[in-house]
Design a protein around this motif. Structure first.
Motif, PDB file in Angstrom:
ATOM      1  N   ASP A   1       0.790  -1.225   0.000  1.00 10.71           N
ATOM      2  CA  ASP A   1       0.000   0.000   0.000  1.00 10.71           C
ATOM      3  C   ASP A   1       0.826   1.281   0.000  1.00 10.71           C
ATOM      4  N   LEU A   2       1.987   1.256   0.586  1.00  8.58           N
ATOM      5  CA  LEU A   2       2.783   2.479   0.667  1.00  8.58           C
ATOM      6  C   LEU A   2       4.020   2.437  -0.232  1.00  8.58           C
ATOM      7  N   ILE A   3       4.863   1.436  -0.030  1.00  4.73           N
ATOM      8  CA  ILE A   3       6.119   1.398  -0.787  1.00  4.73           C
ATOM      9  C   ILE A   3       5.856   1.178  -2.274  1.00  4.73           C
ATOM     10  N   LEU A   4       5.082   0.153  -2.636  1.00  2.11           N
ATOM     11  CA  LEU A   4       4.850  -0.151  -4.045  1.00  2.11           C
ATOM     12  C   LEU A   4       4.198   1.023  -4.776  1.00  2.11           C
ATOM     13  N   THR A   5       3.176   1.592  -4.187  1.00  2.00           N
ATOM     14  CA  THR A   5       2.465   2.710  -4.818  1.00  2.00           C
ATOM     15  C   THR A   5       3.420   3.843  -5.164  1.00  2.00           C
ATOM     16  N   ASN A   6       4.251   4.216  -4.226  1.00  4.70           N
ATOM     17  CA  ASN A   6       5.186   5.323  -4.456  1.00  4.70           C
ATOM     18  C   ASN A   6       6.352   4.926  -5.353  1.00  4.70           C
ATOM     19  N   LEU A   7       6.783   3.694  -5.246  1.00  6.20           N
ATOM     20  CA  LEU A   7       7.872   3.207  -6.095  1.00  6.20           C
ATOM     21  C   LEU A   7       7.448   3.208  -7.566  1.00  6.20           C
ATOM     22  N   LEU A   8       6.246   2.750  -7.843  1.00  6.67           N
ATOM     23  CA  LEU A   8       5.747   2.752  -9.221  1.00  6.67           C
ATOM     24  C   LEU A   8       5.639   4.180  -9.758  1.00  6.67           C
ATOM     25  N   ARG A   9       5.208   5.091  -8.909  1.00 10.84           N
ATOM     26  CA  ARG A   9       5.110   6.495  -9.313  1.00 10.84           C
ATOM     27  C   ARG A   9       6.491   7.063  -9.628  1.00 10.84           C
ATOM     28  N   LEU A  10       7.466   6.774  -8.792  1.00 13.94           N
ATOM     29  CA  LEU A  10       8.823   7.290  -8.996  1.00 13.94           C
ATOM     30  C   LEU A  10       9.524   6.657 -10.199  1.00 13.94           C
ATOM     31  N   LEU A  11       9.308   5.373 -10.411  1.00  8.67           N
ATOM     32  CA  LEU A  11       9.986   4.675 -11.506  1.00  8.67           C
ATOM     33  C   LEU A  11       9.440   5.033 -12.882  1.00  8.67           C
ATOM     34  N   GLU A  12       8.159   5.376 -12.952  1.00  8.27           N
ATOM     35  CA  GLU A  12       7.535   5.654 -14.250  1.00  8.27           C
ATOM     36  C   GLU A  12       7.950   4.605 -15.280  1.00  8.27           C
ATOM     37  N   ILE A  13       7.636   3.353 -14.997  1.00 14.69           N
ATOM     38  CA  ILE A  13       8.063   2.224 -15.824  1.00 14.69           C
ATOM     39  C   ILE A  13       7.482   2.327 -17.228  1.00 14.69           C
ATOM     40  N   LYS A  14       8.375   2.179 -18.191  1.00 14.70           N
ATOM     41  CA  LYS A  14       7.973   2.152 -19.592  1.00 14.70           C
ATOM     42  C   LYS A  14       8.122   0.719 -20.095  1.00 14.70           C
ATOM     43  N   LYS A  15       7.183   0.305 -20.925  1.00 15.82           N
ATOM     44  CA  LYS A  15       7.197  -1.059 -21.459  1.00 15.82           C
ATOM     45  C   LYS A  15       8.552  -1.366 -22.094  1.00 15.82           C
ATOM     46  N   GLY A  16       9.118  -2.503 -21.708  1.00 13.34           N
ATOM     47  CA  GLY A  16      10.380  -2.956 -22.284  1.00 13.34           C
ATOM     48  C   GLY A  16      11.627  -2.520 -21.535  1.00 13.34           C
ATOM     49  N   GLU A  17      11.492  -1.625 -20.559  1.00 11.41           N
ATOM     50  CA  GLU A  17      12.664  -1.231 -19.768  1.00 11.41           C
ATOM     51  C   GLU A  17      13.150  -2.429 -18.953  1.00 11.41           C
ATOM     52  N   THR A  18      14.438  -2.442 -18.665  1.00 16.47           N
ATOM     53  CA  THR A  18      14.999  -3.476 -17.803  1.00 16.47           C
ATOM     54  C   THR A  18      15.287  -2.868 -16.438  1.00 16.47           C
ATOM     55  N   ILE A  19      14.738  -3.513 -15.419  1.00 16.13           N
ATOM     56  CA  ILE A  19      14.911  -3.042 -14.044  1.00 16.13           C
ATOM     57  C   ILE A  19      15.652  -4.111 -13.250  1.00 16.13           C
ATOM     58  N   LEU A  20      16.662  -3.696 -12.532  1.00 11.04           N
ATOM     59  CA  LEU A  20      17.375  -4.574 -11.611  1.00 11.04           C
ATOM     60  C   LEU A  20      16.757  -4.387 -10.229  1.00 11.04           C
ATOM     61  N   ASP A  21      16.246  -5.460  -9.666  1.00 13.39           N
ATOM     62  CA  ASP A  21      15.705  -5.445  -8.312  1.00 13.39           C
ATOM     63  C   ASP A  21      16.752  -6.098  -7.419  1.00 13.39           C
ATOM     64  N   LEU A  22      17.601  -5.269  -6.845  1.00 12.06           N
ATOM     65  CA  LEU A  22      18.728  -5.713  -6.022  1.00 12.06           C
ATOM     66  C   LEU A  22      18.226  -6.069  -4.628  1.00 12.06           C
ATOM     67  N   ALA A  23      18.617  -7.227  -4.126  1.00 14.39           N
ATOM     68  CA  ALA A  23      18.125  -7.734  -2.841  1.00 14.39           C
ATOM     69  C   ALA A  23      16.610  -7.901  -2.925  1.00 14.39           C
ATOM     70  N   CYS A  24      16.169  -8.606  -3.955  1.00 14.31           N
ATOM     71  CA  CYS A  24      14.749  -8.716  -4.293  1.00 14.31           C
ATOM     72  C   CYS A  24      13.932  -9.548  -3.312  1.00 14.31           C
ATOM     73  N   GLY A  25      14.601 -10.273  -2.423  1.00 15.76           N
ATOM     74  CA  GLY A  25      13.855 -11.107  -1.484  1.00 15.76           C
ATOM     75  C   GLY A  25      12.993 -12.110  -2.226  1.00 15.76           C
ATOM     76  N   PRO A  26      11.744 -12.286  -1.812  1.00 13.09           N
ATOM     77  CA  PRO A  26      10.879 -13.270  -2.454  1.00 13.09           C
ATOM     78  C   PRO A  26      10.211 -12.771  -3.740  1.00 13.09           C
ATOM     79  N   GLY A  27      10.657 -11.648  -4.272  1.00 14.89           N
ATOM     80  CA  GLY A  27      10.225 -11.217  -5.598  1.00 14.89           C
ATOM     81  C   GLY A  27       8.952 -10.406  -5.677  1.00 14.89           C
ATOM     82  N   PHE A  28       8.462  -9.923  -4.563  1.00 14.90           N
ATOM     83  CA  PHE A  28       7.204  -9.160  -4.569  1.00 14.90           C
ATOM     84  C   PHE A  28       7.258  -7.979  -5.543  1.00 14.90           C
ATOM     85  N   PHE A  29       8.257  -7.125  -5.412  1.00 14.66           N
ATOM     86  CA  PHE A  29       8.343  -5.934  -6.262  1.00 14.66           C
ATOM     87  C   PHE A  29       8.666  -6.310  -7.709  1.00 14.66           C
TER      88      PHE A  29
END
Length: 120
Positions: free
Chosen positions: A31-59
């Motif tokens: 509810d808090l981290i994901l919502t703001n992270l998506l807003r900050l990242l402004e993900i565009k289709k096809g971009e490659t994102i490195l999720d460092l220390a991804c844990g169980p892969g939620f993000f």
């Protein structure tokens, strides 16, 4: 620490607990981290994102849902196993999980990542 005892900081022992925590409704991460992270990242289709220390892969899963290609890395093989097990995506061209410490990402090619995140 007493003679030779080692303090463990591994998330491996709590991988299942952490996966269950993140997959629930009304979580801080969702509810808090994901919502703001998506807003900050402004993900565009096809971009490659490195999720460092991804844990169980939620993000990582959420980034793929937004159209990104994601590489999730974590030092804990147990967390990477949980990420693979609970992934919504089994297409390695869209979501790849790798067990690796943050200072040894030799599998990445130069300029192969558009954005990187590390949550926690």
């Amino acid at each position: 620490m007493p003679n030779g005892s080692k303090k463990t900081t591994s998330w491996g022992n709590v991988a299942d607990w952490y996966q269950n925590l993140l997959s629930g409704e009304g979580t801080y991460q969702k509810d808090l981290i994901l919502t703001n992270l998506l807003r900050l990242l402004e993900i565009k289709k096809g971009e490659t994102i490195l999720d460092l220390a991804c844990g169980p892969g939620f993000f990582a899963n959420e980034f793929v849902k937004k159209g990104a290609r994601v590489i999730g890395t974590d030092i804990s093989k147990e967390l990477i196993s949980a990420a693979k097990k609970h992934s919504d995506f089994h297409d390695y061209s869209r979501l790849l999980y790798v067990t690796a410490p943050a200072d040894k990402l030799n599998f990445l090619k130069d300029e192969s990542v558009d954005k990187a995140v590390m949550v926690l």
